[in-house]
Each structure stands twice: as C-alpha cells, then as structure tokens.
Motif scaffolding. Structure first.
Motif, PDB file in Angstrom:
ATOM      1  N   HIS A 212       0.830  -1.215   0.000  1.00 14.70           N
ATOM      2  CA  HIS A 212       0.000   0.000   0.000  1.00 14.70           C
ATOM      3  C   HIS A 212       0.862   1.261   0.000  1.00 14.70           C
ATOM      4  O   HIS A 212       0.607   2.204   0.744  1.00 14.70           O
ATOM      5  CB  HIS A 212      -0.942   0.017   1.213  1.00 14.70           C
ATOM      6  CG  HIS A 212      -1.735  -1.238   1.375  1.00 14.70           C
ATOM      7  ND1 HIS A 212      -2.779  -1.577   0.537  1.00 14.70           N
ATOM      8  CD2 HIS A 212      -1.617  -2.267   2.257  1.00 14.70           C
ATOM      9  CE1 HIS A 212      -3.273  -2.748   0.899  1.00 14.70           C
ATOM     10  NE2 HIS A 212      -2.582  -3.202   1.941  1.00 14.70           N
ATOM     11  N   LEU A 213       1.875   1.258  -0.860  1.00 14.01           N
ATOM     12  CA  LEU A 213       2.838   2.360  -0.843  1.00 14.01           C
ATOM     13  C   LEU A 213       2.187   3.686  -1.238  1.00 14.01           C
ATOM     14  O   LEU A 213       2.500   4.732  -0.671  1.00 14.01           O
ATOM     15  CB  LEU A 213       4.000   2.038  -1.795  1.00 14.01           C
ATOM     16  CG  LEU A 213       5.294   2.770  -1.523  1.00 14.01           C
ATOM     17  CD1 LEU A 213       5.826   2.435  -0.136  1.00 14.01           C
ATOM     18  CD2 LEU A 213       6.347   2.384  -2.568  1.00 14.01           C
ATOM     19  N   SER A 214       1.249   3.638  -2.184  1.00 10.40           N
ATOM     20  CA  SER A 214       0.641   4.879  -2.662  1.00 10.40           C
ATOM     21  C   SER A 214      -0.208   5.532  -1.582  1.00 10.40           C
ATOM     22  O   SER A 214      -0.560   6.698  -1.668  1.00 10.40           O
ATOM     23  CB  SER A 214      -0.206   4.614  -3.905  1.00 10.40           C
ATOM     24  OG  SER A 214      -1.252   3.727  -3.574  1.00 10.40           O
ATOM     25  N   GLU A 215      -0.551   4.759  -0.552  1.00 12.45           N
ATOM     26  CA  GLU A 215      -1.339   5.338   0.556  1.00 12.45           C
ATOM     27  C   GLU A 215      -0.425   5.909   1.638  1.00 12.45           C
ATOM     28  O   GLU A 215      -0.861   6.178   2.751  1.00 12.45           O
ATOM     29  CB  GLU A 215      -2.252   4.252   1.153  1.00 12.45           C
ATOM     30  CG  GLU A 215      -3.253   3.698   0.154  1.00 12.45           C
ATOM     31  CD  GLU A 215      -3.806   2.331   0.561  1.00 12.45           C
ATOM     32  OE1 GLU A 215      -3.911   2.067   1.779  1.00 12.45           O
ATOM     33  OE2 GLU A 215      -4.100   1.533  -0.344  1.00 12.45           O
ATOM     34  N   GLY A 216       0.877   6.055   1.300  1.00 13.14           N
ATOM     35  CA  GLY A 216       1.804   6.643   2.260  1.00 13.14           C
ATOM     36  C   GLY A 216       2.193   5.689   3.364  1.00 13.14           C
ATOM     37  O   GLY A 216       2.443   6.098   4.502  1.00 13.14           O
ATOM     38  N   ASN A 217       2.244   4.394   3.049  1.00  5.61           N
ATOM     39  CA  ASN A 217       2.500   3.386   4.087  1.00  5.61           C
ATOM     40  C   ASN A 217       3.955   2.928   4.135  1.00  5.61           C
ATOM     41  O   ASN A 217       4.235   1.829   4.611  1.00  5.61           O
ATOM     42  CB  ASN A 217       1.591   2.171   3.857  1.00  5.61           C
ATOM     43  CG  ASN A 217       0.176   2.449   4.333  1.00  5.61           C
ATOM     44  OD1 ASN A 217      -0.084   3.496   4.917  1.00  5.61           O
ATOM     45  ND2 ASN A 217      -0.728   1.544   4.072  1.00  5.61           N
ATOM     46  N   GLY A 218       4.881   3.743   3.628  1.00  2.00           N
ATOM     47  CA  GLY A 218       6.281   3.325   3.567  1.00  2.00           C
ATOM     48  C   GLY A 218       6.890   2.984   4.911  1.00  2.00           C
ATOM     49  O   GLY A 218       7.840   2.216   4.984  1.00  2.00           O
ATOM     50  N   LEU A 219       6.385   3.568   5.979  1.00  4.36           N
ATOM     51  CA  LEU A 219       6.946   3.291   7.299  1.00  4.36           C
ATOM     52  C   LEU A 219       6.021   2.405   8.135  1.00  4.36           C
ATOM     53  O   LEU A 219       6.224   2.246   9.335  1.00  4.36           O
ATOM     54  CB  LEU A 219       7.244   4.597   8.042  1.00  4.36           C
ATOM     55  CG  LEU A 219       8.397   5.425   7.451  1.00  4.36           C
ATOM     56  CD1 LEU A 219       8.586   6.720   8.226  1.00  4.36           C
ATOM     57  CD2 LEU A 219       9.704   4.640   7.427  1.00  4.36           C
ATOM     58  N   LYS A 220       5.035   1.810   7.486  1.00  4.22           N
ATOM     59  CA  LYS A 220       4.163   0.862   8.196  1.00  4.22           C
ATOM     60  C   LYS A 220       4.857  -0.500   8.284  1.00  4.22           C
ATOM     61  O   LYS A 220       5.751  -0.817   7.494  1.00  4.22           O
ATOM     62  CB  LYS A 220       2.823   0.750   7.475  1.00  4.22           C
ATOM     63  CG  LYS A 220       1.964   2.004   7.588  1.00  4.22           C
ATOM     64  CD  LYS A 220       1.393   2.126   8.990  1.00  4.22           C
ATOM     65  CE  LYS A 220       0.382   3.220   9.222  1.00  4.22           C
ATOM     66  NZ  LYS A 220       0.302   4.364   8.404  1.00  4.22           N
ATOM     67  N   ASP A 221       4.391  -1.331   9.209  1.00  2.00           N
ATOM     68  CA  ASP A 221       5.082  -2.588   9.491  1.00  2.00           C
ATOM     69  C   ASP A 221       5.266  -3.469   8.261  1.00  2.00           C
ATOM     70  O   ASP A 221       6.328  -4.067   8.075  1.00  2.00           O
ATOM     71  CB  ASP A 221       4.321  -3.365  10.568  1.00  2.00           C
ATOM     72  CG  ASP A 221       4.642  -2.845  11.970  1.00  2.00           C
ATOM     73  OD1 ASP A 221       5.281  -1.772  12.062  1.00  2.00           O
ATOM     74  OD2 ASP A 221       4.264  -3.505  12.954  1.00  2.00           O
ATOM     75  N   LEU A 222       4.242  -3.564   7.417  1.00  2.00           N
ATOM     76  CA  LEU A 222       4.338  -4.467   6.269  1.00  2.00           C
ATOM     77  C   LEU A 222       5.462  -4.031   5.325  1.00  2.00           C
ATOM     78  O   LEU A 222       6.212  -4.860   4.802  1.00  2.00           O
ATOM     79  CB  LEU A 222       2.991  -4.483   5.533  1.00  2.00           C
ATOM     80  CG  LEU A 222       2.813  -5.538   4.458  1.00  2.00           C
ATOM     81  CD1 LEU A 222       3.033  -6.939   5.023  1.00  2.00           C
ATOM     82  CD2 LEU A 222       1.399  -5.436   3.853  1.00  2.00           C
ATOM     83  N   ALA A 223       5.579  -2.723   5.120  1.00  2.00           N
ATOM     84  CA  ALA A 223       6.651  -2.215   4.252  1.00  2.00           C
ATOM     85  C   ALA A 223       8.013  -2.410   4.912  1.00  2.00           C
ATOM     86  O   ALA A 223       8.980  -2.827   4.268  1.00  2.00           O
ATOM     87  CB  ALA A 223       6.412  -0.737   3.937  1.00  2.00           C
ATOM     88  N   LEU A 224       8.097  -2.145   6.195  1.00  2.00           N
ATOM     89  CA  LEU A 224       9.392  -2.238   6.879  1.00  2.00           C
ATOM     90  C   LEU A 224       9.831  -3.693   7.066  1.00  2.00           C
ATOM     91  O   LEU A 224      11.019  -3.997   7.065  1.00  2.00           O
ATOM     92  CB  LEU A 224       9.306  -1.519   8.234  1.00  2.00           C
ATOM     93  CG  LEU A 224       9.154   0.005   8.124  1.00  2.00           C
ATOM     94  CD1 LEU A 224       8.813   0.607   9.485  1.00  2.00           C
ATOM     95  CD2 LEU A 224      10.393   0.666   7.555  1.00  2.00           C
ATOM     96  N   ALA A 225       8.868  -4.606   7.192  1.00  2.00           N
ATOM     97  CA  ALA A 225       9.208  -6.022   7.389  1.00  2.00           C
ATOM     98  C   ALA A 225       9.710  -6.673   6.110  1.00  2.00           C
ATOM     99  O   ALA A 225      10.382  -7.703   6.157  1.00  2.00           O
ATOM    100  CB  ALA A 225       7.986  -6.776   7.916  1.00  2.00           C
ATOM    101  N   THR A 226       9.390  -6.093   4.964  1.00  2.00           N
ATOM    102  CA  THR A 226       9.799  -6.674   3.680  1.00  2.00           C
ATOM    103  C   THR A 226      10.891  -5.829   3.028  1.00  2.00           C
ATOM    104  O   THR A 226      11.215  -6.026   1.858  1.00  2.00           O
ATOM    105  CB  THR A 226       8.587  -6.762   2.727  1.00  2.00           C
ATOM    106  OG1 THR A 226       8.011  -5.450   2.585  1.00  2.00           O
ATOM    107  CG2 THR A 226       7.548  -7.732   3.256  1.00  2.00           C
TER     108      THR A 226
END
Ligand SMILES: [Zn+2]
Length: 680
Positions: A258-272
């Motif tokens: 969900h990068l386009s929703e500004g989720n770059g620092l959310k757990d799913l983005a950071l875990a991968t």
C-alpha cells in the motif's frame, strides 16, 4: 549545556603519524614484531550472565590489511570514501553531527561507521582527522539528559548508527570518554524508552542498538544494561517470528505494501524492506547472548535459508529493490543491504562459529560488494543485478525503486548507500581473525582464521604478544601461508576455516603434512608455536556450477562467482563535482546459453591465471579468466533495459558454438551471471 573540548591523549594516538612504521612492516613481513608497543588491547570476552559465543571479535586495529586488500582499501580512501565530505553537503561542514544546520539524521553516522575503520586500518592521518571532527563534536555535545546528536531530532535510529561508530573509535583508541558518554546515553535510553518507544526504522533495527548495549556490558558489567537489552527486545520487531513462519515468499509489489497510501513506514513495508532484513540477519545470534536460547542462536541459518529459497541470487545476496523481489536475476539488491548483510554475518559468524557463515561472507565480500562500485570507487549503484545488461534511465523491474537505481553515480536513486557503503571493506578486513576461548579463563584461548585475505594480526594471548602474517592472493589463488610469531613459545589452538567447496584441501605445518582437513569445518592446530612457524593451506580451485532461477547455471571457482562481461559503453549523464553519474550501455550480445556438462563442469571450462595486481576486481586487472563454450539464444532479449526472465533450462538453440570468456563477477559492470544451459 555542552562541555568544551579538552585535549585528549587518545585523540593524538588516533591521529599519530605512523605511516612509516606500517610501510616498514609491509616491506619486511618476516620481521619479528613482538616488541611492537602498538599491540592493541585484548579482546573483550562475554561477561556473565550473557551466553558466550564461539568466538570473540578482535578490537579494531588488531588486524591490518596487506597485499591486494590494502590496495583495495587504498582505492577506497582515494575515492568517494576519502572525499565524500568535500563534495556532498550531507556529510560536509554543515552536517548536524558537526553542529551545523544541515543533514542531522543517519548520513553523518553512516559515513563515520565506515570512515573510522577505514582510517584505522590504513593508519591514515588524513582520514582520521576527518573522522575526529564528528567524534569530537558528538563526545563534547552530550545533553544534560544524556542524549547525543543534533538537538533537532530525537529519533533513536541515527543514534543506533553513531553508537556503532563510537564503539569502533574506542577499540581503536581506548579513549576513556567514549565509555562514559555511552553509559550516560544508554541510561537515558532505558529511562526514556517506556514513554517514547522504538518506532519506524529504530523498531526494525533494534538489534544493532542491542549490539552496543552488549558491547558496553562486556566492558563495564553495569546491570542496567541487561534491563535495557530486554526492553529493546520487547519493543523491537520480532524478526524471529517473521522467519519462523516466513510469509513473504513472492516479489513484493507497491500495491502489496500500500505504498501509494503513504505506508512506507508501516510494518508491512518495513518487514519486507531489504536493508531492514539485512540488518535483521544478526538478530537471533545477538539476542541469544541474552536469552541463552539455542534456537535463537541458530535463527540466522533459518533466515538465510528462507532468503535463499525465495529471493536468493548467485552473488550471495537476496533480491531487494528495495523490497523483496523474488529469484529472477534481473532483480536488484540495494547496496546498503550488501554491507549490512556482511556486518550481520560477521557478528553471526563470531557467535555461532559456523564455517558456512564464513563462506557466505566471502561470497558477498568478493562478489556483491565490489560488483556495485566503479573500479576507482568514485561511483556506486543503488541496485546491482546479477544479470545486468544495461544501466540506464529506462523503466526497470524494481519493486519500489526509481529509474536511476542501477546507474553508477554519487547518489543514484537515494543517498543512503552513498553514506553507508564505506563500512563494507574495512569491517570485512577487521573480521579476518577472531579470538576463541572460554569466557571466564584465558587458559584455552586461541585464534581463528575465519575468512581469508592478506593481512597481519597483532594481539595478546595469555599476556604474550602474538604477530601473525597471512600472505595470500586468495580468492584469486588457492594458497594461504600463515606465519605465526609469538614473542615467546606459546601453546594455543589455531583454527582455520575450510570452505564447504574446498574438496581435497591440504594443510602443512613447517612443511609437514597434517591430516586432510574436512570441507565445511574448522581445522584446529594445537601446538606450542615458535616464532617463524609456517602453516600452509592449499584450496584446489576447481570450477564448479550452482543452479538458480529457472534451473539456470552460475559458474564459480573458490569463493568467486564468474560472469560474462558484456561490452560496456559508459555515457556520462551529469557531472557531480569530483565524480559523475553514468549510464552504461551494452556494446556486445549477451544472450548466451552455456554448453557445459553439469556433471563435470571443470572438464568444459578452461582456466587462465594472470598476475594479481593492485586492482583485481576490475576488468583490466582481473587475474582469472574462464573459457567456456556457449551458443546464443535469440529469443532471450531485454525489455526496458533489463534482461527478460531466463527461459527455463535446458534450452535448445541452433546458433553456432562460440567460446566466451568469463571474469570475476565484480569485474564485469555489465554482466550475465545466471545462464541458461544448452540441452546436450
Ligand atoms: Zn542504501
């Protein structure tokens, strides 16, 4: 209120001019050096109740590079690492880590984390002076609360990196002030974390914070540090759970996180995220020192197995451009991840004493690390690809990175790697040997040759100064000669890593054969060592194959991976001060399938060795070439500057047979590394 800088004897020691002494020792390698007053401080062992590892890192400065390794570090010092502060404002005089109003986050500490070991290993007054400015500012501007760093932010993450820099500075200088600054900061962190917990990058990189907490505990024994270790573990991301049930088995897309929703620092983005996972590799071993758990200790092997299975590439990396990207060798790996994975494996190797981690470390150091830098180390890529057929502004298949990611330049895509890559070679050089022995007695202390490159070591065993000289052109040649020079005869074990690929290795001491060492183990020589005793290891370097995406082949010899070097046309995109950004376009075909017998690859591969010069990871200086039969595969093409997925092997082609030359992976900046196999 910051305190004023004070003259400091350790600072002078860090800066002292000893180039002549270093040169003399290089020129007279068999000279006895036991009386050398510069013998570094002994290694700090694990303090109870921490669970000891198999080995202990030696303090920075114990090991000095020689031969090609010293040349490589000198290339680095002459290149971007030795001049970055002159051309890149983010680590220049206005850095927040020098009290300025400029970049005040991770870039100053990143730079220092590599500059300190580089300056120390080269004993370079010029580089030491550059590092000293940052160190002095940090040590003299600790706030009354205990926090260090620029007052414009209180993020835990950049401070985690500065802690690593400070521990190295202390190892190199014994500056007493470092311990008190670290102590005040970590007491502050313990008090502060309950109300301001780890978040974002700090939450996912807590294991690097833990590293410094344990480093200080081993030196001071202050019990609060164990409380802090447990609190970091409680607040930090649970990497061991992620890999106990690994879910991220596919290429990660921007939609998935969900990068386009500004989720770059959310757990799913950071875990991968690649760099986070590269740093996470050390989590199990480092935490196992607190938990005492064997399964935590071995978690590193579980992690590496999962990364290999779902994202593994022939250069020893996992794909991350910059999130997990699957097995296709046209996917990239971010440079920060290469050096962070190396650093993680260096610590994991010491704690586990598992020789397979030494094999892995060499694979990264001798392939992926130099493969993403220009020959002069003035420019680097953000993403490197094992099958890299063009470095251009075309749209590429990256998961989330931008169009400049595989250009060679000052800061392609994003400047993190520009600041962070400097640690790669120096920390590798500092990890060539470890100390072995029990934590509470020095009776059985010994030394461990964990990875191989030319170097010398000065350390103390049971109070006796030891000098060890390692002369070798490894990994380009298979012979390693080690001369042991104790100040007086001393009985101790010397362990030597025998790589898993090293079938039929031989080992002699003073010309007398020892039992054949077993690949994938440490061979141990326990004897009363006399000055001048000579150990010789010979690893037969026989070409072999490994299998990758779509049953493709890579050709290896020793720890080196070989690539077809595509003809390169370097086109400058823009000047960047003392350096430039470059695109690289192919000038020759590259779509080859190999015609080798997978059962007996050595029979169909001819080896040519040429002298090992001062730049062995370059196309002009490559000291080994392999000749192999190949046929073009016309349907295998590039799209948008990236090779399409390899057709599954074996493949059929009616194109004529040719002989092509393979060179070390790092020497080919445009390359094919994973090849289809011709049907026999
Ligand atoms: Zn980076």
């Amino acid at each position: 209120m910051p305190s004023l800088p004070k003259p400091n004897p350790s600072r002078r020691r860090f800066l002292k001019q000893s180039t002549l002494a270093a040169l003399a020792s290089t020129l007279a390698p068999s000279r006895s050096l036991h009386a050398d007053p510069s013998t570094p401080q002994p290694a700090a062992k694990t303090r109870a109740p921490l669970t000891p590892g198999a080995f202990y890192p030696l303090p920075l400065g114990s090991i000095r590079p020689l031969g090609w390794l010293r040349d490589q570090l000198q290339i680095q010092a002459n290149g971007l690492s030795g001049h970055l502060d002159e051309i890149w404002p983010d680590v220049g005089p206005n850095s927040g880590w020098l009290g300025g109003s400029g970049e005040s986050w991770e870039r100053g500490p990143y730079f220092l984390d590599g500059l300190i070991p580089l300056a120390t290993l080269l004993d370079s007054p010029r580089l030491k002076a550059k590092a000293q400015k940052f160190i002095d500012w940090t040590l003299t501007h600790q706030a009354s609360t205990g926090i260090i760093g620029p007052a414009t932010n209180d993020d835990w993450w950049p401070r985690i990196v500065m802690l690593k820099a400070l521990t190295q500075y202390h190892e190199a200088t014994a500056a007493p002030r470092v311990l008190s600054v670290l102590d005040r900061y970590l007491r502050y962190q313990l008090a502060e974390l309950p109300r301001r917990p780890l978040r974002d990058w700090g939450k996912f990189r807590w294991q690097d914070n833990l590293l410094t907490v344990l480093w200080l505990y081993n030196r001071t024994g202050s019990p609060y540090l164990l409380d802090l270790a447990r609190l970091l573990h409680t607040q930090g991301y649970d990497w061991l759970a992620q890999y106990a049930n690994f879910q991220y088995t596919q290429r990660i897309t921007p939609e998935f996180i969900h990068l386009s929703e500004g989720n770059g620092l959310k757990d799913l983005a950071l875990a991968t995220h690649g760099v986070n996972n590269g740093q996470a590799i050390k989590t199990g071993p480092v935490w196992s020192q607190v938990s005492g758990s064997q399964s935590d200790r071995h978690a590193v092997l579980v992690m590496l197995a999962a990364l290999d299975k779902y994202h593994g590439l022939p250069n020893g990396m996992f794909s991350c451009d910059e999130h997990f990207a699957g097995l296709d060798p046209s996917q990239g790996s971010e440079f920060c991840t290469v050096v962070e994975a190396m650093f993680s494996i260096e610590h994991s190797l010491a704690i586990l004493g598992d020789p397979s981690l030494g094999d892995r470390l060499e694979r990264l150091a001798f392939n992926a690390l130099p493969g993403t830098l220009t020959d002069d180390m003035w420019a680097h890529q953000y993403n490197q690809q094992p099958n890299q057929v063009e470095c251009s502004l075309h749209h590429k298949p990256w998961t989330t990175d931008g169009p400049e990611s595989n250009l060679f330049g000052l800061e392609p895509n994003f400047g993190c790697c520009t600041a962070n890559f400097h640690q790669g070679w120096p920390k590798f050089a500092a990890s060539l040997f470890f100390l072995s022995g029990a934590p509470d007695t020095d009776t059985n202390d010994g030394l461990v040759a964990a990875v191989y490159a030319p170097c010398e070591l000065r350390t103390l065993l049971r109070g006796t100064p030891i000098h060890i000289l390692e002369e070798t052109s490894y990994p380009f040649r298979g012979t390693v000669r080690i001369t042991v020079n104790p100040a007086s005869p001393l009985n101790f074990p010397l362990q030597l890593r025998i790589p898993a690929w090293a079938a039929a290795a031989t080992l002699t001491v003073n010309g007398k054969s020892e039992p054949s060492p077993t690949p994938g183990t440490f061979a141990t020589l326990t004897r009363t060592w006399q000055s001048g005793d000579r150990v010789e290891l010979v690893f037969p370097l026989v070409p072999r194959i490994s299998r990758w995406f779509h049953d493709s082949l890579a050709i290896e010899r020793g720890p080196l991976v070989f690539s077809y070097g595509i003809g390169e046309s370097w086109v400058k995109l823009r000047d960047r001060g003392l350096t430039a950004d470059w695109q690289v376009f192919p000038t020759t075909p590259w779509n080859y399938a190999l015609n080798v017998d997978p059962a007996n690859p050595a029979n169909s591969i001819a080896v040519t060795e040429t002298p090992v010069g001062p730049a062995p990871f370059t196309r002009q200086g490559a000291p080994v070439h392999l000749s192999v039969k190949a046929r073009k595969l016309t349907e295998w093409r590039a799209e948008d500057g990236a090779a399409n997925p390899l057709p599954p092997s074996p493949v059929t082609t009616t194109e004529p047979e040719e002989t092509i030359q393979l060179i070390p992976y790092a020497a080919a900046k445009l390359r094919i590394t994973a090849f289809p196999l011709c049907k026999s």
